[in-house]
Design an enzyme around this catalytic site. Sequence first.
Site, PDB file in Angstrom:
ATOM      1  N   HIS A  71      57.791   6.405  52.480  1.00  0.00           N
ATOM      2  CA  HIS A  71      58.270   7.340  51.254  1.00  0.00           C
ATOM      3  C   HIS A  71      59.955   7.527  51.266  1.00  0.00           C
ATOM      4  CE1 HIS A  71      58.293  10.997  48.607  1.00  0.00           C
ATOM      5  NE2 HIS A  71      58.385  10.111  47.922  1.00  0.00           N
ATOM      6  N   HIS A  98      59.947  19.903  43.627  1.00  0.00           N
ATOM      7  CA  HIS A  98      59.837  19.547  45.097  1.00  0.00           C
ATOM      8  C   HIS A  98      60.701  21.008  45.815  1.00  0.00           C
ATOM      9  CE1 HIS A  98      58.376  15.763  46.528  1.00  0.00           C
ATOM     10  NE2 HIS A  98      58.593  15.314  45.180  1.00  0.00           N
ATOM     11  N   HIS A 139      61.127  16.737  38.206  1.00  0.00           N
ATOM     12  CA  HIS A 139      60.440  16.329  39.532  1.00  0.00           C
ATOM     13  C   HIS A 139      61.142  16.830  40.495  1.00  0.00           C
ATOM     14  CE1 HIS A 139      60.824  13.596  42.707  1.00  0.00           C
ATOM     15  NE2 HIS A 139      59.656  13.662  42.908  1.00  0.00           N
ATOM     16  N   HIS A 194      52.512  15.613  42.237  1.00  0.00           N
ATOM     17  CA  HIS A 194      52.781  14.097  41.482  1.00  0.00           C
ATOM     18  C   HIS A 194      51.679  13.788  40.575  1.00  0.00           C
ATOM     19  CE1 HIS A 194      56.445  12.389  42.691  1.00  0.00           C
ATOM     20  NE2 HIS A 194      56.503  13.123  43.759  1.00  0.00           N
ATOM     21  N   GLU A 198      62.365  12.077  36.799  1.00  0.00           N
ATOM     22  CA  GLU A 198      62.623  12.092  38.311  1.00  0.00           C
ATOM     23  C   GLU A 198      63.620  13.214  38.418  1.00  0.00           C
ATOM     24  OE1 GLU A 198      64.151   8.694  40.024  1.00  0.00           O
ATOM     25  OE2 GLU A 198      64.317   9.547  42.123  1.00  0.00           O
ATOM     26  N   HIS A 208      54.791   6.160  42.678  1.00  0.00           N
ATOM     27  CA  HIS A 208      54.136   7.389  42.928  1.00  0.00           C
ATOM     28  C   HIS A 208      52.628   7.361  42.246  1.00  0.00           C
ATOM     29  CE1 HIS A 208      58.119   8.274  43.796  1.00  0.00           C
ATOM     30  NE2 HIS A 208      57.847   9.369  44.705  1.00  0.00           N
TER      31      HIS A 208
HETATM   32 CU1  CUO Z   1      58.900  10.411  46.075  1.00  0.00          CU
HETATM   33 CU2  CUO Z   1      58.494  13.252  44.704  1.00  0.00          CU
HETATM   34  O1  CUO Z   1      59.492  11.576  44.813  1.00  0.00           O
HETATM   35  O2  CUO Z   1      58.103  12.197  45.958  1.00  0.00           O
END
Ligand code: CUO
Length: 627
Positions: free
Chosen positions: A170, A325, A321, A361, A306, A201
């Site tokens: 990742h 996080h 997104h 996700h 994103e 993803h």
């Molecule tokens: Cu790869 Cu949320 O982008 O993890």
Amino acid sequence: MTVKEKQSRLLPLFKHLTSLTRDQLPVGLRDDRLKDVGHLPRGTLFSLFHAKHLEEATHLYEILYGAKDFDDLMHLLEQARNTVNEGMFVYAATVAVLHRDDCRGVTVPPIEEVFPDRFIPVETIRHADKEAAAHPDKDIVVEFEETGNILDPEYRLAYYREDVSINRHHWHWHIVYPATWRPEFMHKEKDRKGELFYYMHQQMCARYDCERLSNGMHRMFPFNDFHEELEGYSPHLTSLISGLNYGTRPDGLKLHDLHDVTIQDMERWRERIHDAIDLKMVHDHHGKEVAVDDEHGIDILGALVESSHESVNQGFYGSLHNWGHVLTARAHDPEGKFHENPGVMSDTSTSLRDPIFYRWHRTLDNLFQEYKESLSPYTKEELSFPGVEVLSATVKAKTDNVIITSMVESELELTHGINFGTDHSVKVKYNHLDHESFSYQIKVENTSGSTKHATVRVFLAPKYDELGNLLHPNDQRRLCIELDKFHKELKAGKNEITRNSVDSSVTISTLHTFDELESGVGVNENADEYCSCGWPKNMLVPRGNNKGMTFELFVMLTDWEHDNVGGKGSDNHMCDDAVSYCGAKDSKYPDKKPMGFPFDRRIDAHDIEEFLTPNMALTDVKIKFEG
Ligand code: CUO
């Protein structure tokens, strides 16, 4: 200068970064180009999901990318190492090395050896430290310590979420596809980058659900309600750049507004994205309408969600997104009242550890799926390949159509990342999932009378749901894992195709340790660091269960003449590894079909038999875990 020489000059810069002091090279002594970096303090956890961190990191990687030659790059890297935040240095240096033409063949050491503290529980590191101090004249090997127990049902999946190799994957993927990549500045296109963000993803979510079903657990629930009480997670990681733990989230915490972003922002952006999907149209930053059409819609949405530099309008659609996080990583200390570290969700090399990653996700994937649901299902004509019939597909292993998985032992060297004050090796022994080697045997008949070129697509999906009911194809398609995709010439008449699982287009074949790179093993002028962004080959198939869990292997042949993009990306591109997840460097994504084809669109057929065309085959495969 040879690649080997370049390699040996680069490696020391990645050593003992956890021991750097807070001292920064004074601005007066710095190269002019580095005057405006060094804002994020050392010892702070760098997050490439955080807009401010990412802005500084982008500035740095663009400077490094623009270095005149390799010597100039080394000079800038040495100064940057003495100036900027530790995590930011590794991120920016890796992005630059990976993309510079004069670094072709040069490999950056694996992130788990650069920052072992992001991968190995602190108890284990501390244990190793004590052993190294007590036995300075010996090599040390310690056992990996468990990070939880079954009182937390989610702990059953810890072997998967906390796996070294998937977290490395990742990290690497986001290096190959930086959110802030500016093609106009870097002079390199990242073809279908938004779509690949969605697809890579989506596949991670599908894999996680397959793993959950393997463990007798239900598929994950999306994290739709931003006011919901969250399940807890304790990573047992301590960041050695500061000595501060990664944040722990006790059960029952909720998201809170942060200084930089509010829950309301998130809800507003999400509504706007829903509107865009419903109206099949977005507004760009000039207010102009841009169609979310069948061909480019998913790429536009991927960039928007994103969000990346290619978002048509970041001001309006925000950065759903990335901030998700950051918000989840800060739930335990949203105001920074306690000066805590964020949780693991803040970093690409650690976020896969936390169950909330997959729920977040899944929520985003549901957005993409909402768009995909609005497209018409593929017609029989779009699915078929006249003149080509797949007669059978078999998984060849010790027993036909049975794949055995097990836990195997590996070792991770800690001494390149952590200075234990010993010249001896200090290693951690840990277990990870693996599977026996297998191959596919596909029998095909080409009745066209002449040679044909086919794209062979191989997928795997569970056959039954968590309750033991047969999955409907439209639900099953969301659990489909791409195992391979490759080009094959078919002579007229009968053909037998054999393909080994290690040649998969989603996995990386080789990965070198720090020690190997230092001693020159694996140094190859033609190797490309770009390629190491693939999925780890030991994690190619889900674990399955002790009884043998039933999956379906789906094989489909499509007309390569229609799929082929031509040019450099057509076939023998340099990085033959992992093209499904990583694309082909500086070339078009090597398949014209939408990523995930034919499972990216709604399936209205009543059952899978109704969906099948003669160029497809379906085989029951059992995956048996001998753990
Ligand atoms: Cu790869 Cu949320 O982008 O993890």
